[in-house]
Motif scaffolding. Structure first.
Motif, PDB file in Angstrom:
ATOM      1  N   ALA A 284     -10.328  -4.224 -27.857  1.00 18.84           N
ATOM      2  CA  ALA A 284      -9.899  -2.834 -28.059  1.00 18.84           C
ATOM      3  C   ALA A 284      -9.527  -2.562 -29.513  1.00 18.84           C
ATOM      4  O   ALA A 284      -9.353  -1.412 -29.904  1.00 18.84           O
ATOM      5  CB  ALA A 284      -8.711  -2.526 -27.157  1.00 18.84           C
ATOM      6  N   SER A 285      -9.419  -3.636 -30.319  1.00 19.36           N
ATOM      7  CA  SER A 285      -8.945  -3.518 -31.695  1.00 19.36           C
ATOM      8  C   SER A 285     -10.116  -3.503 -32.674  1.00 19.36           C
ATOM      9  O   SER A 285     -11.218  -3.969 -32.368  1.00 19.36           O
ATOM     10  CB  SER A 285      -7.998  -4.681 -32.023  1.00 19.36           C
ATOM     11  N   ASP A 286      -9.849  -2.996 -33.862  1.00 19.14           N
ATOM     12  CA  ASP A 286     -10.862  -2.929 -34.920  1.00 19.14           C
ATOM     13  C   ASP A 286     -10.737  -4.063 -35.917  1.00 19.14           C
ATOM     14  O   ASP A 286     -11.702  -4.396 -36.615  1.00 19.14           O
ATOM     15  CB  ASP A 286     -10.744  -1.598 -35.665  1.00 19.14           C
ATOM     16  N   LEU A 287      -9.558  -4.670 -35.997  1.00 13.99           N
ATOM     17  CA  LEU A 287      -9.338  -5.774 -36.919  1.00 13.99           C
ATOM     18  C   LEU A 287      -8.101  -6.536 -36.482  1.00 13.99           C
ATOM     19  O   LEU A 287      -7.368  -6.099 -35.588  1.00 13.99           O
ATOM     20  CB  LEU A 287      -9.208  -5.269 -38.360  1.00 13.99           C
ATOM     21  N   PHE A 288      -7.884  -7.685 -37.113  1.00 15.78           N
ATOM     22  CA  PHE A 288      -6.776  -8.555 -36.739  1.00 15.78           C
ATOM     23  C   PHE A 288      -5.930  -8.841 -37.973  1.00 15.78           C
ATOM     24  O   PHE A 288      -6.448  -8.984 -39.076  1.00 15.78           O
ATOM     25  CB  PHE A 288      -7.294  -9.872 -36.148  1.00 15.78           C
ATOM     26  N   VAL A 289      -4.604  -8.927 -37.774  1.00 15.09           N
ATOM     27  CA  VAL A 289      -3.681  -9.178 -38.880  1.00 15.09           C
ATOM     28  C   VAL A 289      -2.796 -10.375 -38.552  1.00 15.09           C
ATOM     29  O   VAL A 289      -2.221 -10.451 -37.455  1.00 15.09           O
ATOM     30  CB  VAL A 289      -2.794  -7.941 -39.152  1.00 15.09           C
ATOM     31  N   VAL A 301      -5.175 -17.989 -32.876  1.00 13.72           N
ATOM     32  CA  VAL A 301      -5.501 -16.606 -32.561  1.00 13.72           C
ATOM     33  C   VAL A 301      -6.455 -16.016 -33.596  1.00 13.72           C
ATOM     34  O   VAL A 301      -7.185 -15.071 -33.297  1.00 13.72           O
ATOM     35  CB  VAL A 301      -4.207 -15.777 -32.430  1.00 13.72           C
ATOM     36  N   LEU A 302      -6.477 -16.557 -34.808  1.00 13.84           N
ATOM     37  CA  LEU A 302      -7.460 -16.117 -35.795  1.00 13.84           C
ATOM     38  C   LEU A 302      -8.881 -16.343 -35.298  1.00 13.84           C
ATOM     39  O   LEU A 302      -9.736 -15.455 -35.375  1.00 13.84           O
ATOM     40  CB  LEU A 302      -7.261 -16.873 -37.115  1.00 13.84           C
ATOM     41  N   ARG A 321      -6.880 -20.695 -44.946  1.00 16.53           N
ATOM     42  CA  ARG A 321      -8.056 -20.412 -45.762  1.00 16.53           C
ATOM     43  C   ARG A 321      -9.248 -21.295 -45.401  1.00 16.53           C
ATOM     44  O   ARG A 321     -10.344 -21.074 -45.914  1.00 16.53           O
ATOM     45  CB  ARG A 321      -7.731 -20.499 -47.249  1.00 16.53           C
ATOM     46  N   ALA A 322      -9.036 -22.275 -44.529  1.00 18.02           N
ATOM     47  CA  ALA A 322     -10.170 -23.014 -43.983  1.00 18.02           C
ATOM     48  C   ALA A 322     -10.829 -22.240 -42.843  1.00 18.02           C
ATOM     49  O   ALA A 322     -11.902 -22.607 -42.381  1.00 18.02           O
ATOM     50  CB  ALA A 322      -9.710 -24.384 -43.469  1.00 18.02           C
ATOM     51  N   VAL A 323     -10.189 -21.156 -42.409  1.00 16.90           N
ATOM     52  CA  VAL A 323     -10.695 -20.348 -41.304  1.00 16.90           C
ATOM     53  C   VAL A 323     -11.318 -19.049 -41.813  1.00 16.90           C
ATOM     54  O   VAL A 323     -12.465 -18.723 -41.502  1.00 16.90           O
ATOM     55  CB  VAL A 323      -9.561 -20.041 -40.300  1.00 16.90           C
ATOM     56  N   VAL A 324     -10.563 -18.285 -42.588  1.00 18.45           N
ATOM     57  CA  VAL A 324     -11.002 -16.961 -43.041  1.00 18.45           C
ATOM     58  C   VAL A 324     -11.627 -17.064 -44.425  1.00 18.45           C
ATOM     59  O   VAL A 324     -11.067 -17.701 -45.327  1.00 18.45           O
ATOM     60  CB  VAL A 324      -9.814 -15.983 -43.079  1.00 18.45           C
TER      61      VAL A 324
END
Length: 400
Positions: A284-289, A301-302, A321-324
């Motif tokens: 339902a979301s457009d982005l994650f924080v 959760v990332l 930073r190994a994920v995103v």
């Protein structure tokens, strides 16, 4: 990989385990259930927890009432008497469990088991807890790492940010194995908002909805929802909303923060959300924080959000930073609500098409690196290495 005709006897030792919603326990659950389904004899030793526990499949879960507990640190003396396993897999941090594991290594039969330490994050705190945690990190944690036959780390980047892991890596890199967290890419997948969550929350179709997911208790103080709330208040786009999935004793304070910041109508608190319902919130979301700070080491959760095809804004820390990366989201400085606000505005400005493009890159990365079947294969290889290393230490005739 380990020969499937000779099933292993595996003991998982973890301070938390579902239904408690922490990432370390959920990882232990997925490995234990998956290994049992593949034919190994798997037993999990953990503390009792309130709530409805998920089905462990063929794994045996011992929920032991501790003699005492300090927060998420249960004292379970019986952990010293696990003598019949091929692998003892300790999910760190586990205050008391780590000491009892080391004490158990003094028993002759227990020494035959390969010791695998699955390192998740450091212990950090403030006040008296901070002093206790720092002492623990200087004494027990390094001793556990030295005793391990193999050390599983979420990424080399994160391992090098911890002094005793860096020393282990520099002295004998073969002892450390990169083992990232995993995601169920079937349950967490792109899709429409079929539950009508946005409509129920009164969020219009043209609004941008950012998701924040975390357990909001003292043990997870480092998730820093307050930074995300302040960032929302500082955005120039007043049609961006924040949905918060998570319960805990800190939740009332965050509700007050949102009201005080003037964004109470744009921050939507869902309280605790069962893990099986989390994909619907992300879709339902457009982005994650994730405006986290140490000791965040990966952020399960990332990768769940990325598997659902939404881009991520996350704090620039080792492990995270190994994920995103630039293709899947954006990293921002720690505690910087201004940078978070600017990034929220940028993600709004790029439009649905731009966000979907980044989300698709995140989905592809999740499938490639973090899907559970591949991680179970990697864990089998890690166990085989640990067993071989233990046998070499014991020498010929040790099994007699």
């Amino acid at each position: 990989m380990v020969d499937p005709v000779d099933p292993l006897r595996i003991a998982h030792l973890t301070a938390t385990f579902p239904p408690y919603p922490g990432g370390a326990g959920n990882t232990a659950y997925r490995f234990a259930r998956g290994q049992a389904e593949r034919g190994s004899h798997v037993e999990v030793f953990t503390a009792a927890a309130e709530g409805e526990a998920p089905d462990p499949g063929r794994a045996i879960v011992h929920r032991i009432e501790p003699v005492m507990a300090i927060g998420n640190a249960p004292l379970i003396p019986s952990l010293t008497r696990l003598d019949t396993f091929d692998v003892v897999h300790v999910h760190y941090p586990f205050i008391f469990g780590s000491e009892l594991t080391l004490l158990g290594r003094l028993r002759k039969r227990r020494r035959r088991a390969a010791l695998v330490v699955h390192y998740k994050n450091r212990l950090l705190g403030s006040g008296a807890r901070g002093v206790l945690f720092e002492t623990y990190e200087r004494t027990v944690a390094p001793a556990l790492v030295r005793a391990a036959d193999r050390i599983l780390v979420l990424s080399e980047d994160h391992a090098r940010s911890v002094s005793y892991l860096r020393r282990a890596l520099d002295s004998d890199p073969s002892r450390l194995i990169e083992m990232p967290n995993g995601v169920d890419t079937e349950a967490f997948s792109p899709g429409e908002d079929t539950t009508g969550l946005r409509e129920r929350l009164g969020i219009g179709p043209d609004a941008v909805l950012a998701a924040f997911v975390a357990t909001l208790d003292r043990a997870h103080h480092f998730k820093r929802l307050d930074v995300a709330i302040e960032a929302l208040a500082r955005t120039r786009n007043r049609d961006v909303h924040l949905v918060v999935a998570g319960g805990g004793e800190l939740l009332p304070g965050f509700r007050a923060d949102a009201a005080a910041a003037g964004v109470g109508a744009r921050v939507h608190f869902l309280d605790a959300v069962p893990h099986r319902e989390l994909p619907a919130v992300l879709r339902a979301s457009d982005l994650f924080v994730l405006t986290t700070e140490p000791p965040e080491s990966f952020g399960i959760v990332l990768i769940e959000a990325m598997a659902c095809g939404i881009p991520a804004i996350a704090t620039d820390y080792p492990g995270v930073r190994a994920v995103v990366d630039d293709a899947t989201g954006q990293l921002i400085p720690a505690g910087d609500s201004g940078a978070a606000a600017e990034t929220l505005d940028r993600f709004c400005d790029m439009g649905a098409e731009g966000r979907e493009r980044m989300g698709a890159a995140g989905r592809a990365k999740a499938e490639r690196l973090w899907a559970w079947p591949a991680l179970l294969d990697r864990m089998e290889d890690a166990y085989a290495e640990a067993i071989a290393a233990r046998a070499a230490k014991l020498g010929p005739g040790a099994a007699a």
